[in-house]
Motif scaffolding. Structure first.
Motif, PDB file in Angstrom:
ATOM      1  N   GLU A   1     128.114   6.435  -9.269  1.00  0.00           N
ATOM      2  CA  GLU A   1     127.940   7.743  -9.896  1.00  0.00           C
ATOM      3  C   GLU A   1     128.939   8.703  -9.272  1.00  0.00           C
ATOM      4  OE1 GLU A   1     124.447  10.522 -11.586  1.00  0.00           O
ATOM      5  OE2 GLU A   1     124.131   9.819  -9.532  1.00  0.00           O
ATOM      6  N   LEU A   2     129.816   9.270 -10.122  1.00  0.00           N
ATOM      7  CA  LEU A   2     130.779  10.273  -9.683  1.00  0.00           C
ATOM      8  C   LEU A   2     130.162  11.646  -9.926  1.00  0.00           C
ATOM      9  CD1 LEU A   2     134.047   8.734 -11.213  1.00  0.00           C
ATOM     10  CD2 LEU A   2     133.253   8.596  -8.857  1.00  0.00           C
ATOM     11  N   SER A   3     129.859  12.350  -8.865  1.00  0.00           N
ATOM     12  CA  SER A   3     129.199  13.648  -8.993  1.00  0.00           C
ATOM     13  C   SER A   3     130.098  14.763  -8.476  1.00  0.00           C
ATOM     14  CB  SER A   3     127.869  13.649  -8.231  1.00  0.00           C
ATOM     15  OG  SER A   3     128.087  13.365  -6.860  1.00  0.00           O
ATOM     16  N   GLY A   4     129.740  16.005  -8.835  1.00  0.00           N
ATOM     17  CA  GLY A   4     130.551  17.148  -8.419  1.00  0.00           C
ATOM     18  C   GLY A   4     131.971  17.052  -8.943  1.00  0.00           C
ATOM     19  N   LEU A   5     132.126  16.687 -10.229  1.00  0.00           N
ATOM     20  CA  LEU A   5     133.456  16.491 -10.802  1.00  0.00           C
ATOM     21  C   LEU A   5     134.289  17.766 -10.660  1.00  0.00           C
ATOM     22  CD1 LEU A   5     132.568  14.565 -14.103  1.00  0.00           C
ATOM     23  CD2 LEU A   5     133.067  13.646 -11.824  1.00  0.00           C
ATOM     24  N   SER A   6     135.548  17.583 -10.282  1.00  0.00           N
ATOM     25  CA  SER A   6     136.417  18.737 -10.058  1.00  0.00           C
ATOM     26  C   SER A   6     137.872  18.339 -10.288  1.00  0.00           C
ATOM     27  CB  SER A   6     136.249  19.246  -8.620  1.00  0.00           C
ATOM     28  OG  SER A   6     137.097  20.345  -8.365  1.00  0.00           O
ATOM     29  N   GLY A   7     138.623  19.231 -10.943  1.00  0.00           N
ATOM     30  CA  GLY A   7     140.053  18.998 -11.141  1.00  0.00           C
ATOM     31  C   GLY A   7     140.375  18.382 -12.483  1.00  0.00           C
ATOM     32  N   ALA A   8     141.642  18.052 -12.669  1.00  0.00           N
ATOM     33  CA  ALA A   8     142.114  17.514 -13.940  1.00  0.00           C
ATOM     34  C   ALA A   8     141.656  16.082 -14.158  1.00  0.00           C
ATOM     35  CB  ALA A   8     143.632  17.594 -14.001  1.00  0.00           C
ATOM     36  N   SER A   9     141.429  15.351 -13.074  1.00  0.00           N
ATOM     37  CA  SER A   9     140.974  13.966 -13.183  1.00  0.00           C
ATOM     38  C   SER A   9     140.224  13.579 -11.924  1.00  0.00           C
ATOM     39  CB  SER A   9     142.153  13.007 -13.418  1.00  0.00           C
ATOM     40  OG  SER A   9     143.008  12.999 -12.295  1.00  0.00           O
ATOM     41  N   VAL A  10     139.423  12.526 -12.052  1.00  0.00           N
ATOM     42  CA  VAL A  10     138.640  12.011 -10.923  1.00  0.00           C
ATOM     43  C   VAL A  10     138.798  10.494 -10.904  1.00  0.00           C
ATOM     44  CG1 VAL A  10     136.350  11.777  -9.917  1.00  0.00           C
ATOM     45  CG2 VAL A  10     136.974  13.902 -11.068  1.00  0.00           C
ATOM     46  N   THR A  11     139.034   9.950  -9.714  1.00  0.00           N
ATOM     47  CA  THR A  11     139.233   8.512  -9.557  1.00  0.00           C
ATOM     48  C   THR A  11     138.005   7.891  -8.894  1.00  0.00           C
ATOM     49  OG1 THR A  11     141.619   8.803  -9.347  1.00  0.00           O
ATOM     50  CG2 THR A  11     140.697   6.729  -8.529  1.00  0.00           C
ATOM     51  N   SER A  12     137.572   6.769  -9.404  1.00  0.00           N
ATOM     52  CA  SER A  12     136.377   6.113  -8.874  1.00  0.00           C
ATOM     53  C   SER A  12     136.635   5.475  -7.521  1.00  0.00           C
ATOM     54  CB  SER A  12     135.891   5.042  -9.858  1.00  0.00           C
ATOM     55  OG  SER A  12     136.806   3.950  -9.901  1.00  0.00           O
ATOM     56  N   GLY A  13     135.560   5.312  -6.762  1.00  0.00           N
ATOM     57  CA  GLY A  13     135.650   4.559  -5.517  1.00  0.00           C
ATOM     58  C   GLY A  13     135.549   3.065  -5.766  1.00  0.00           C
ATOM     59  N   ILE A  14     134.831   2.662  -6.814  1.00  0.00           N
ATOM     60  CA  ILE A  14     134.743   1.250  -7.166  1.00  0.00           C
ATOM     61  C   ILE A  14     135.999   0.843  -7.944  1.00  0.00           C
ATOM     62  CG2 ILE A  14     132.238   1.200  -7.187  1.00  0.00           C
ATOM     63  CD1 ILE A  14     132.333   1.431 -10.239  1.00  0.00           C
ATOM     64  N   VAL A  15     136.293  -0.425  -7.967  1.00  0.00           N
ATOM     65  CA  VAL A  15     137.513  -0.896  -8.625  1.00  0.00           C
ATOM     66  C   VAL A  15     137.220  -2.108  -9.491  1.00  0.00           C
ATOM     67  CG1 VAL A  15     139.003  -0.070  -6.765  1.00  0.00           C
ATOM     68  CG2 VAL A  15     138.112  -2.418  -6.678  1.00  0.00           C
ATOM     69  N   ILE A  16     138.083  -2.318 -10.466  1.00  0.00           N
ATOM     70  CA  ILE A  16     138.133  -3.595 -11.169  1.00  0.00           C
ATOM     71  C   ILE A  16     138.840  -4.553 -10.212  1.00  0.00           C
ATOM     72  CG2 ILE A  16     138.959  -4.832 -13.202  1.00  0.00           C
ATOM     73  CD1 ILE A  16     139.171  -2.030 -14.568  1.00  0.00           C
ATOM     74  N   PRO A  17     138.191  -5.627  -9.757  1.00  0.00           N
ATOM     75  CA  PRO A  17     138.774  -6.441  -8.686  1.00  0.00           C
ATOM     76  C   PRO A  17     140.031  -7.200  -9.113  1.00  0.00           C
ATOM     77  CG  PRO A  17     136.411  -6.819  -8.889  1.00  0.00           C
ATOM     78  CD  PRO A  17     136.841  -6.075 -10.119  1.00  0.00           C
ATOM     79  N   ASN A  18     140.868  -7.438  -8.141  1.00  0.00           N
ATOM     80  CA  ASN A  18     142.026  -8.297  -8.326  1.00  0.00           C
ATOM     81  C   ASN A  18     141.576  -9.669  -8.840  1.00  0.00           C
ATOM     82  OD1 ASN A  18     144.623  -9.419  -8.116  1.00  0.00           O
ATOM     83  ND2 ASN A  18     144.274 -10.030  -5.985  1.00  0.00           N
ATOM     84  N   ARG A  19     142.247 -10.180  -9.859  1.00  0.00           N
ATOM     85  CA  ARG A  19     141.981 -11.479 -10.478  1.00  0.00           C
ATOM     86  C   ARG A  19     140.675 -11.506 -11.270  1.00  0.00           C
ATOM     87  NH1 ARG A  19     146.852 -14.412 -10.152  1.00  0.00           N
ATOM     88  NH2 ARG A  19     147.924 -13.468  -8.373  1.00  0.00           N
ATOM     89  N   ALA A  20     140.135 -10.345 -11.599  1.00  0.00           N
ATOM     90  CA  ALA A  20     138.959 -10.298 -12.456  1.00  0.00           C
ATOM     91  C   ALA A  20     139.398 -10.177 -13.910  1.00  0.00           C
ATOM     92  CB  ALA A  20     138.077  -9.114 -12.082  1.00  0.00           C
ATOM     93  N   ILE A  21     138.536 -10.621 -14.804  1.00  0.00           N
ATOM     94  CA  ILE A  21     138.756 -10.447 -16.245  1.00  0.00           C
ATOM     95  C   ILE A  21     137.773  -9.383 -16.707  1.00  0.00           C
ATOM     96  CG2 ILE A  21     138.699 -11.555 -18.507  1.00  0.00           C
ATOM     97  CD1 ILE A  21     139.266 -14.210 -17.068  1.00  0.00           C
ATOM     98  N   CYS A  22     138.297  -8.206 -16.973  1.00  0.00           N
ATOM     99  CA  CYS A  22     137.448  -7.066 -17.298  1.00  0.00           C
ATOM    100  C   CYS A  22     137.026  -7.113 -18.767  1.00  0.00           C
ATOM    101  CB  CYS A  22     138.182  -5.761 -17.002  1.00  0.00           C
ATOM    102  SG  CYS A  22     137.184  -4.288 -17.252  1.00  0.00           S
ATOM    103  N   LEU A  23     135.741  -6.892 -18.999  1.00  0.00           N
ATOM    104  CA  LEU A  23     135.203  -6.849 -20.355  1.00  0.00           C
ATOM    105  C   LEU A  23     135.033  -5.414 -20.847  1.00  0.00           C
ATOM    106  CD1 LEU A  23     132.380  -9.518 -19.918  1.00  0.00           C
ATOM    107  CD2 LEU A  23     134.718  -9.882 -20.735  1.00  0.00           C
ATOM    108  N   GLY A  24     134.984  -4.480 -19.909  1.00  0.00           N
ATOM    109  CA  GLY A  24     134.838  -3.086 -20.307  1.00  0.00           C
ATOM    110  C   GLY A  24     134.299  -2.239 -19.180  1.00  0.00           C
ATOM    111  N   VAL A  25     134.276  -0.927 -19.414  1.00  0.00           N
ATOM    112  CA  VAL A  25     133.678   0.032 -18.490  1.00  0.00           C
ATOM    113  C   VAL A  25     132.759   0.935 -19.310  1.00  0.00           C
ATOM    114  CG1 VAL A  25     134.070   1.966 -16.916  1.00  0.00           C
ATOM    115  CG2 VAL A  25     135.621  -0.010 -16.881  1.00  0.00           C
ATOM    116  N   SER A  26     131.497   0.986 -18.945  1.00  0.00           N
ATOM    117  CA  SER A  26     130.550   1.846 -19.656  1.00  0.00           C
ATOM    118  C   SER A  26     130.288   3.106 -18.840  1.00  0.00           C
ATOM    119  CB  SER A  26     129.241   1.100 -19.939  1.00  0.00           C
ATOM    120  OG  SER A  26     128.633   0.675 -18.741  1.00  0.00           O
ATOM    121  N   THR A  27     129.934   4.184 -19.528  1.00  0.00           N
ATOM    122  CA  THR A  27     129.713   5.465 -18.865  1.00  0.00           C
ATOM    123  C   THR A  27     128.469   6.152 -19.418  1.00  0.00           C
ATOM    124  OG1 THR A  27     131.091   6.636 -20.481  1.00  0.00           O
ATOM    125  CG2 THR A  27     132.192   5.852 -18.486  1.00  0.00           C
ATOM    126  N   ARG A  28     127.874   6.997 -18.588  1.00  0.00           N
ATOM    127  CA  ARG A  28     126.810   7.893 -19.021  1.00  0.00           C
ATOM    128  C   ARG A  28     126.968   9.212 -18.273  1.00  0.00           C
ATOM    129  NH1 ARG A  28     122.130   7.676 -21.681  1.00  0.00           N
ATOM    130  NH2 ARG A  28     122.208   5.395 -21.778  1.00  0.00           N
TER     131      ARG A  28
END
Length: 246
Positions: A143-170
């Protein structure tokens, strides 16, 4: 003294004196074995103050009264430890973990692993070959809280050598400052969804065609119509894992 085949319960002899001794010994064994449950499976040495009826699954390297009892069940009864050697197929509940184990004749395994069942968790192996290669399914959340600025970068990552199916948000807390936001990665700001809602409860299942990533890659939220001045968004990265043969 003759014993039963599976539970090693002592038999009464035809002309045996004090038959109650043998009978009571069999009852102690039954009381320790039926509906088998242990307090812990991480101890290699006996606890200092066991209570009557306490049972433990002895860890590797058993010592003191438990020496040579590795992977056996130790039962405290009548002021002494009794050894209960396991047989293939025994099931055992570990109280401090809330886990059910099965003995396969060599080791104790979680029930799901012993039966080849899928478990529920953040990362689950769904297939494994004879040489150790594996395929898994995983989800990582933040959960990214206290959003501020033009953009916000997550602390979690899509791992190296992973096959990503998507990113969901709420949007968990109403976003202020921006009129909408995009969800993506550096260079592809709307890869998982564009012009997403800022109202609390707005959600998006940002599925993509399965895409391989070759470096740990964070998710980036980009504000539209102004910079972020507040709010919170929950992210979930959905991906497949590939394990190489051992």
């Amino acid at each position: 003294m003759a014993t039963s085949t599976h539970l090693l319960l002592p038999f009464l002899e035809a002309a045996q004196a004090q038959k109650h001794v043998t009978h009571n010994e069999a009852l102690r064994l039954l009381d320790g074995l039926v509906q088998l449950s242990v307090k812990d499976r991480d101890l290699a040495a006996p606890p200092s103050s066991p209570a009557e009826g306490d049972r433990y699954l002895v860890a590797s390297g058993g010592s003191a009264e438990w020496s040579g009892w590795d992977l056996n069940v130790a039962l405290w009864t009548d002021g002494a430890w009794m050894r209960l050697p396991p047989r293939a197929g025994w099931r055992l509940w570990v109280e401090d973990e809330g886990a059910l184990l099965v003995y396969d004749g060599a080791i104790w395994q979680p029930l799901g692993a012993a039966l080849g069942l899928l478990s529920v968790g953040e990362s689950v192996e769904v297939a494994r070959g004879a040489l150790g290669g594996s395929t898994g399914v995983a989800v990582t959340e933040e959960e990214l809280s206290g959003l501020s600025g033009a953009s916000v970068t997550s602390g979690i990552v899509i791992p190296n050598r992973a096959i990503c199916l998507g990113v969901s948000t709420r949007t968990s807390t109403e976003i202020t400052g921006a009129t909408s936001y995009d969800c993506g990665i550096a260079g592809e700001p709307a890869k998982f969804g564009g012009s997403l809602g800022v109202a609390a409860g707005s959600s998006n299942a940002g599925v993509i065609g399965p895409t391989a990533f070759y470096a740990d890659t964070p998710v980036v939220l980009t504000a539209n119509g102004g910079s972020f001045t507040g709010g919170a968004v929950r992210l979930a990265i959905h991906y497949l894992t590939v394990g190489v043969p051992t």
